[in-house]
Design an enzyme around this catalytic site. Sequence first.
Site, PDB file in Angstrom:
ATOM      1  CB  CYS A   1      -0.890  -0.035   1.504  1.00  9.82           C
ATOM      2  SG  CYS A   1      -1.692   1.515   1.681  1.00  9.82           S
TER       3      CYS A   1
ATOM      4  CB  CYS B   1      -0.233   2.460   5.614  1.00  3.77           C
ATOM      5  SG  CYS B   1      -0.652   0.770   5.113  1.00  3.77           S
TER       6      CYS B   1
ATOM      7  CB  CYS C   1      -8.544  -5.193 -17.265  1.00  7.58           C
ATOM      8  SG  CYS C   1      -7.572  -4.950 -15.881  1.00  7.58           S
TER       9      CYS C   1
ATOM     10  CB  CYS D   1      -5.050  -0.425   2.645  1.00  5.98           C
ATOM     11  SG  CYS D   1      -3.638  -0.972   3.843  1.00  5.98           S
TER      12      CYS D   1
ATOM     13  CB  CYS E   1      -4.072   3.261   5.801  1.00  9.50           C
ATOM     14  SG  CYS E   1      -3.912   2.916   4.194  1.00  9.50           S
TER      15      CYS E   1
ATOM     16  CG  HIS F   1     -10.177   3.058  -3.770  1.00 10.05           C
ATOM     17  ND1 HIS F   1     -11.276   2.180  -3.719  1.00 10.05           N
ATOM     18  CD2 HIS F   1      -9.663   3.226  -5.060  1.00 10.05           C
ATOM     19  CE1 HIS F   1     -11.512   1.926  -4.984  1.00 10.05           C
ATOM     20  NE2 HIS F   1     -10.679   2.625  -5.836  1.00 10.05           N
TER      21      HIS F   1
ATOM     22  CG  HIS G   1     -13.519  -1.716  -7.865  1.00  8.49           C
ATOM     23  ND1 HIS G   1     -13.186  -0.552  -8.068  1.00  8.49           N
ATOM     24  CD2 HIS G   1     -14.709  -1.590  -7.263  1.00  8.49           C
ATOM     25  CE1 HIS G   1     -13.732   0.331  -7.719  1.00  8.49           C
ATOM     26  NE2 HIS G   1     -15.022  -0.305  -7.137  1.00  8.49           N
TER      27      HIS G   1
ATOM     28  CG  ASP H   1     -13.507 -10.499 -14.779  1.00  7.40           C
ATOM     29  OD1 ASP H   1     -12.516 -10.241 -13.891  1.00  7.40           O
ATOM     30  OD2 ASP H   1     -13.882  -9.569 -15.402  1.00  7.40           O
TER      31      ASP H   1
ATOM     32  NE  ARG I   1     -10.684  -8.368 -14.205  1.00 13.42           N
ATOM     33  CZ  ARG I   1     -11.088  -7.179 -14.654  1.00 13.42           C
ATOM     34  NH1 ARG I   1     -10.309  -6.086 -14.343  1.00 13.42           N
ATOM     35  NH2 ARG I   1     -12.363  -7.037 -14.689  1.00 13.42           N
TER      36      ARG I   1
ATOM     37  CB  CYS J   1      -9.094  -4.641 -11.174  1.00 14.17           C
ATOM     38  SG  CYS J   1      -8.851  -3.454 -12.744  1.00 14.17           S
TER      39      CYS J   1
END
Length: 138
Positions: free
Chosen positions: A54, A57, A72, A103, A106, A109, A112, A116, A125, A127
């Site tokens: 991350c 953090c 993708c 995470c 902390c 974001h 996702h 698939d 997956r 992503c």
Amino acid sequence: MTNERAASAATAPTDDELRERLTAAEYAVLREAATERAWSGELLDEDRAGLYACKACGNDLFVSGTKFDSGCGWPSFFDVIDESAVRLLPDLSLGDERTEVRCARCDSHLGHVFPDGFGTPTGDRYCMNSLALDFEAR
Ligand SMILES: [Zn+2]
């Protein structure tokens, strides 16, 4: 707030620290759940052995052996280093239900996860945004 979240907040960087340390684009992804432009991430073609953590953090999230070319436009992994490293949340922001990955340390974001990851050992997956990750070759 649960005890678990209170405990993790004690070791997580504050929003003020992150505003100083991260670039505006990194902050937008990690703290405001923005998504980097497809094919723009600098970790997309990273194929050395190493660890992905991350960027906010330093929490270890993925190992290079689970990274795969999903086509993708974002760095994709079929599994996390440990399921306790992330939190999965339902995300209805685009109409279709997606699963947000944050995470666990902390609450930043990361991206996702989609079911698939065809042909991978898990079928998942993850992503991820390059901007949310630090890569360390080893
Ligand atoms: Zn983190």
